[in-house]
Write an enzyme that holds these catalytic residues in place. Structure first.
Site, PDB file in Angstrom:
ATOM      1  N   SER A  50     -24.392 107.071 -33.734  1.00 13.68           N
ATOM      2  CA  SER A  50     -24.898 108.171 -33.498  1.00 13.68           C
ATOM      3  C   SER A  50     -26.027 108.086 -32.136  1.00 13.68           C
ATOM      4  O   SER A  50     -25.483 106.627 -30.971  1.00 13.68           O
ATOM      5  CB  SER A  50     -25.981 108.066 -34.505  1.00 13.68           C
ATOM      6  OG  SER A  50     -26.949 106.835 -34.693  1.00 13.68           O
ATOM      7  N   GLY A  51     -26.685 108.739 -31.983  1.00 14.91           N
ATOM      8  CA  GLY A  51     -27.668 108.696 -30.741  1.00 14.91           C
ATOM      9  C   GLY A  51     -26.156 107.649 -29.433  1.00 14.91           C
ATOM     10  O   GLY A  51     -25.501 108.931 -28.167  1.00 14.91           O
ATOM     11  N   ASP A 110     -22.159  95.740 -41.122  1.00 15.95           N
ATOM     12  CA  ASP A 110     -23.222  94.285 -40.410  1.00 15.95           C
ATOM     13  C   ASP A 110     -22.239  94.187 -39.543  1.00 15.95           C
ATOM     14  O   ASP A 110     -22.384  92.639 -39.128  1.00 15.95           O
ATOM     15  CB  ASP A 110     -24.247  93.291 -41.370  1.00 15.95           C
ATOM     16  CG  ASP A 110     -25.121  92.129 -40.322  1.00 15.95           C
ATOM     17  OD1 ASP A 110     -25.629  93.891 -39.381  1.00 15.95           O
ATOM     18  OD2 ASP A 110     -25.895  91.354 -41.034  1.00 15.95           O
ATOM     19  N   TYR A 234     -44.227 100.843 -25.302  1.00 14.81           N
ATOM     20  CA  TYR A 234     -42.947 100.444 -25.310  1.00 14.81           C
ATOM     21  C   TYR A 234     -42.790  99.468 -24.613  1.00 14.81           C
ATOM     22  O   TYR A 234     -42.927  98.188 -25.128  1.00 14.81           O
ATOM     23  CB  TYR A 234     -42.204 101.696 -24.646  1.00 14.81           C
ATOM     24  CG  TYR A 234     -40.373 101.325 -25.454  1.00 14.81           C
ATOM     25  CD1 TYR A 234     -39.943 102.444 -25.964  1.00 14.81           C
ATOM     26  CD2 TYR A 234     -39.705 100.468 -24.834  1.00 14.81           C
ATOM     27  CE1 TYR A 234     -38.972 101.822 -26.696  1.00 14.81           C
ATOM     28  CE2 TYR A 234     -38.383 100.378 -25.031  1.00 14.81           C
ATOM     29  CZ  TYR A 234     -38.395 100.653 -26.180  1.00 14.81           C
ATOM     30  OH  TYR A 234     -36.712 100.271 -26.241  1.00 14.81           O
ATOM     31  N   THR A 275     -33.217 109.956 -31.570  1.00 15.02           N
ATOM     32  CA  THR A 275     -32.196 109.907 -32.452  1.00 15.02           C
ATOM     33  C   THR A 275     -33.583 109.475 -33.710  1.00 15.02           C
ATOM     34  O   THR A 275     -34.563 109.089 -33.666  1.00 15.02           O
ATOM     35  CB  THR A 275     -32.088 108.730 -31.857  1.00 15.02           C
ATOM     36  OG1 THR A 275     -32.877 107.631 -31.085  1.00 15.02           O
ATOM     37  CG2 THR A 275     -30.944 108.788 -30.380  1.00 15.02           C
TER      38      THR A 275
HETATM   39  P1  NAI Z   1     -28.894 105.229 -32.842  1.00 14.64           P
HETATM   40  O1  NAI Z   1     -30.127 104.841 -34.296  1.00 14.64           O
HETATM   41  O2  NAI Z   1     -28.818 106.760 -32.632  1.00 14.64           O
HETATM   42  O3  NAI Z   1     -27.996 104.628 -33.342  1.00 14.64           O
HETATM   43  C1  NAI Z   1     -28.256 102.738 -33.279  1.00 14.64           C
HETATM   44  C2  NAI Z   1     -26.905 102.219 -34.270  1.00 14.64           C
HETATM   45  O4  NAI Z   1     -26.988 101.268 -34.106  1.00 14.64           O
HETATM   46  C3  NAI Z   1     -26.053 103.379 -34.496  1.00 14.64           C
HETATM   47  O5  NAI Z   1     -24.610 103.752 -34.519  1.00 14.64           O
HETATM   48  C4  NAI Z   1     -26.527 102.202 -36.383  1.00 14.64           C
HETATM   49  O6  NAI Z   1     -25.062 102.441 -37.088  1.00 14.64           O
HETATM   50  C5  NAI Z   1     -26.280 101.153 -35.324  1.00 14.64           C
HETATM   51  N1  NAI Z   1     -26.293 100.060 -36.338  1.00 14.64           N
HETATM   52  C6  NAI Z   1     -28.071 100.051 -36.523  1.00 14.64           C
HETATM   53  N2  NAI Z   1     -28.030  98.802 -37.532  1.00 14.64           N
HETATM   54  C7  NAI Z   1     -26.373  97.907 -37.175  1.00 14.64           C
HETATM   55  C8  NAI Z   1     -26.244  97.118 -37.573  1.00 14.64           C
HETATM   56  N3  NAI Z   1     -26.635  95.974 -38.536  1.00 14.64           N
HETATM   57  N4  NAI Z   1     -24.391  96.568 -37.526  1.00 14.64           N
HETATM   58  C9  NAI Z   1     -24.052  97.695 -36.844  1.00 14.64           C
HETATM   59  N5  NAI Z   1     -24.301  98.697 -36.089  1.00 14.64           N
HETATM   60  C10 NAI Z   1     -25.666  99.002 -36.681  1.00 14.64           C
HETATM   61  O7  NAI Z   1     -30.505 104.844 -31.859  1.00 14.64           O
HETATM   62  P2  NAI Z   1     -30.104 104.941 -30.487  1.00 14.64           P
HETATM   63  O8  NAI Z   1     -31.656 105.724 -29.594  1.00 14.64           O
HETATM   64  O9  NAI Z   1     -28.898 105.216 -30.103  1.00 14.64           O
HETATM   65  O10 NAI Z   1     -30.588 103.385 -29.306  1.00 14.64           O
HETATM   66  C11 NAI Z   1     -29.220 102.667 -29.205  1.00 14.64           C
HETATM   67  C12 NAI Z   1     -29.987 102.336 -27.890  1.00 14.64           C
HETATM   68  O11 NAI Z   1     -30.572 102.776 -27.366  1.00 14.64           O
HETATM   69  C13 NAI Z   1     -31.005 101.093 -27.698  1.00 14.64           C
HETATM   70  O12 NAI Z   1     -30.545  99.757 -27.868  1.00 14.64           O
HETATM   71  C14 NAI Z   1     -31.875 101.752 -27.825  1.00 14.64           C
HETATM   72  O13 NAI Z   1     -33.406 100.246 -27.558  1.00 14.64           O
HETATM   73  C15 NAI Z   1     -31.274 102.401 -26.725  1.00 14.64           C
HETATM   74  N6  NAI Z   1     -32.351 103.836 -26.263  1.00 14.64           N
HETATM   75  C16 NAI Z   1     -33.071 104.283 -27.056  1.00 14.64           C
HETATM   76  C17 NAI Z   1     -33.413 105.692 -26.419  1.00 14.64           C
HETATM   77  C18 NAI Z   1     -34.488 106.479 -27.143  1.00 14.64           C
HETATM   78  O14 NAI Z   1     -35.344 107.776 -26.525  1.00 14.64           O
HETATM   79  N7  NAI Z   1     -33.198 107.402 -28.072  1.00 14.64           N
HETATM   80  C19 NAI Z   1     -34.116 105.414 -24.857  1.00 14.64           C
HETATM   81  C20 NAI Z   1     -33.583 104.368 -24.076  1.00 14.64           C
HETATM   82  C21 NAI Z   1     -32.722 103.845 -24.630  1.00 14.64           C
END
Ligand code: NAI
Length: 397
Positions: A50-51, A110, A234, A275
Site C-alpha cells: 500500500s501507499g 513480519d 514530524y 495513507t
Molecule cells: P502504508 O501504511 O501505506 O504502508 C506501509 C507498508 O508497510 C504496508 O505495505 C504494510 O503492510 C507494511 N508493513 C507494516 N508493518 C510490517 C511488518 N511488520 N512486516 C512487513 N510489512 C509491514 O505507509 P506509507 O505512508 O506508504 O509509508 C511508507 C514509507 O513512506 C514510510 O517510511 C513513511 O514514513 C514514508 N513516507 C510517507 C509519507 C506519507 O505522507 N504517507 C510522506 C513521506 C514519507
C-alpha cells in the site's frame, strides 16, 4: 456480502476488494500512459502492499518490466471481516502482473523477523540469483527485535513540548482538537527502534552475506521532511528522530555498497499524502487537507503514483535528479515551494470548523482516504453483492 465503509477512530475497519482492484488498476494505467523507462530487473520491496511501497512496485513493475518481490503484513479476509486493503492490493497486483507477463511474489508476514528474511533469501537464490534494487517502505507502530525478542512500540509525539492543534475526524468531516504529548526519552528511543534504519540495515546485511546483490545495486528508503508548519509534529518529533537514524543508516550503507558493488543507498523525501500510516499522525491530516487544496489550485498536486514514477524515472534511473545539499532525492520539491508554504501557514492559523470546507480540501482528503480502502470509486457498484470467498480463492503466489 454488500460492503459499506465502517470507520472507527479514523481507521477503516472494512475495505472493498473491487475498489482496491480499481486503486491498483488506476496506478498501473497511470504508469502505462506515462510510458516505460530503463530501470532495475529484480526488485525486493519491503512494505509494497500500500501507499508509497505499492506505488513503487507498480512504477517499477509496469514501468520497467521488473520482477517484484513484496513483503507486507496483512490480515486475510475471514467470515464477515474483509481483511486489509493491502491483502487485496497484493491479489490484484498479481492478477494484473500476470496478464502483463511479469514475475511476482508476495510474502505475507513480519519483515522484522529473521525467519522472513531467510524465506526471502531462499526465494531470491532459487529464482533470481541476485537483485538490483531494494525499496524499504515499511511503516509500522511496533517491532520485535529479532535478536533480543523484545517488542518496541513507536510513539507519534513531540519533543521538549506539547503541541496543540486540530486533526480531522474522517467520519464527521470536521476538525477535532488534538494535543500531541511530549515524548519521554524512552519513547524517543523506542520510535527509533521501530522506524529508524536498523531493520533496513539488517536486510541489506543479510542479502549481502548471501551474495545476492548485483553490481550497481541500489537501495532506497523514504522520509518526510515537511516544512516549518509541520516541524513540531514530524521533523522535530519522535518520528523525525527515527528518520534521522534512517538517514544515518543510509550514509553508512552507501559507503559499503559503493565500495563493494559500485552501489548506492538513497533517501528520498516524499510529499505528504493520505495513507494508512500517515492518517495516524496527529495534526498532520489538517496540514494535508490544506496542502491538497493549494496544490490542486496550483496544478501541482500529486498522489503516490505520480511521486514514485517521477522518483524512479527522472531521478534514481534518470537524468533529472533533484538532490539536496545532503544528498536526499527530493520529489517533494513541489510541496516545498516557499510561497505555497507561506499560504499553508496562514491558513493553519485561522482554520476552524466554520471555514474548514472553504479553506481546505477536506473533501478530497477524505475521498483519498476512502479510495485507499476501496471506496468512493464511481466505476464500482457498491450495491453489488461481493462474493469474498470466490475472490479470495486466488492463491497469493
Ligand atoms: P502504508 O501504511 O501505506 O504502508 C506501509 C507498508 O508497510 C504496508 O505495505 C504494510 O503492510 C507494511 N508493513 C507494516 N508493518 C510490517 C511488518 N511488520 N512486516 C512487513 N510489512 C509491514 O505507509 P506509507 O505512508 O506508504 O509509508 C511508507 C514509507 O513512506 C514510510 O517510511 C513513511 O514514513 C514514508 N513516507 C510517507 C509519507 C506519507 O505522507 N504517507 C510522506 C513521506 C514519507
Amino acid at each position: 456480502m454488500i460492503i459499506k465503509p465502517a470507520i472507527k477512530n479514523n481507521i477503516c475497519v472494512r475495505v472493498h476488494p473491487i475498489g482496491c482492484r480499481e486503486n491498483v488498476k488506476r496506478q498501473i494505467d497511470y504508469v502505462k500512459t506515462k510510458g516505460s523507462f530503463k530501470g532495475p530487473k529484480n526488485i525486493l520491496i519491503i512494505g509494497g502492499s500500500s501507499g508509497y511501497g505499492l506505488a513503487s512496485r507498480v512504477t517499477l513493475g509496469f514501468g520497467c518490466n521488473a520482477n517484484t518481490i513484496n513483503v507486507s503484513f496483512e490480515i486475510e479476509p475471514k467470515r464477515n471481516k474483509t481483511g486489509t486493503a493491502g491483502w487485496w492490493n497484493n491479489i490484484y497486483f498479481q492478477q494484473f502482473a500476470k496478464e502483463e507477463g511479469l514475475k511476482y511474489k508476495d510474502f505475507i508476514g513480519d519483515a522484522f523477523s529473521f525467519e522472513m528474511k531467510q524465506q526471502v533469501i531462499d526465494y531470491i537464490k532459487r529464482e533470481y540469483g541476485k537483485i538490483d534494487l531494494l525499496v524499504y517502505s515499511l511503516a509500522s507502530n511496533r517491532r520485535t527485535d529479532p535478536v533480543t525478542g523484545e517488542t518496541y512500540i513507536s510513539s507519534l509525539k513531540s519533543i521538549g513540548k506539547t503541541v496543540d492543534g486540530y486533526s480531522i475526524d474522517i467520519n464527521k468531516e470536521c476538525l477535532k482538537y488534538e494535543k500531541m504529548e511530549e515524548a519521554t526519552p524512552e519513547e524517543i528511543q523506542n520510535t527509533i527502534k521501530v522506524m529508524g534504519g536498523e531493520d533496513w540495515d539488517l536486510w541489506v546485511e543479510a542479502l549481502m552475506k548471501e551474495d545476492l546483490l548485483e553490481e550497481g545495486f541500489k537501495t532506497v528508503s523514504y522520509t518526510y521532511l515537511g516544512s516549518p508548519a509541520t516541524y513540531d509534529i514530524y521533523h522535530e518529533g519522535t518520528i523525525g528522530k527515527a528518520k534521522n537514524h534512517l538517514e544515518e543508516t543510509a550514509r553508512a550503507l552507501n559507503t559499503t555498497l559503493k565500495e563493494k558493488y559500485n552501489g548506492q543507498a538513497l533517501i528520498s523525501a516524499s510529499k505528504a499524502i493520505v495513507t494508512k500510516a500517515s492518517i495516524y499522525i496527529p495534526i498532520f491530516p489538517v496540514y494535508g487537507a490544506i496542502l491538497y487544496k493549494l496544490m490542486k489550485e496550483a496544478g501541482t498536486h500529486e498522489g503516490e503514483i505520480e511521486q514514485k514514477y517521477r522518483l524512479f524515472k527522472d531521478m534514481v534511473y534518470g537524468e533529472e535528479p533533484i538532490i539536496d545539499e545532503v544528498g536526499r532525492y527530493r520529489p517533494d520539491n513541489l510541496e516545498q515551494d516557499e510561497a505555497l508554504q507561506e499560504k499553508v501557514k496562514e491558513i493553519l492559523n485561522k482554520i476552524d470548523n466554520d471555514n474548514l470546507h472553504e479553506l481546505s480540501d477536506i473533501k478530497g482528503f477524505v475521498d483519498d482516504f476512502m479510495k485507499i480502502n476501496g471506496f468512493n470509486f464511481d466505476t464500482v457498484d457498491y450495491e453489488q453483492d461481493v462474493d469474498m470467498e470466490t475472490l479470495n480463492e486466488v492463491e497469493l503466489y
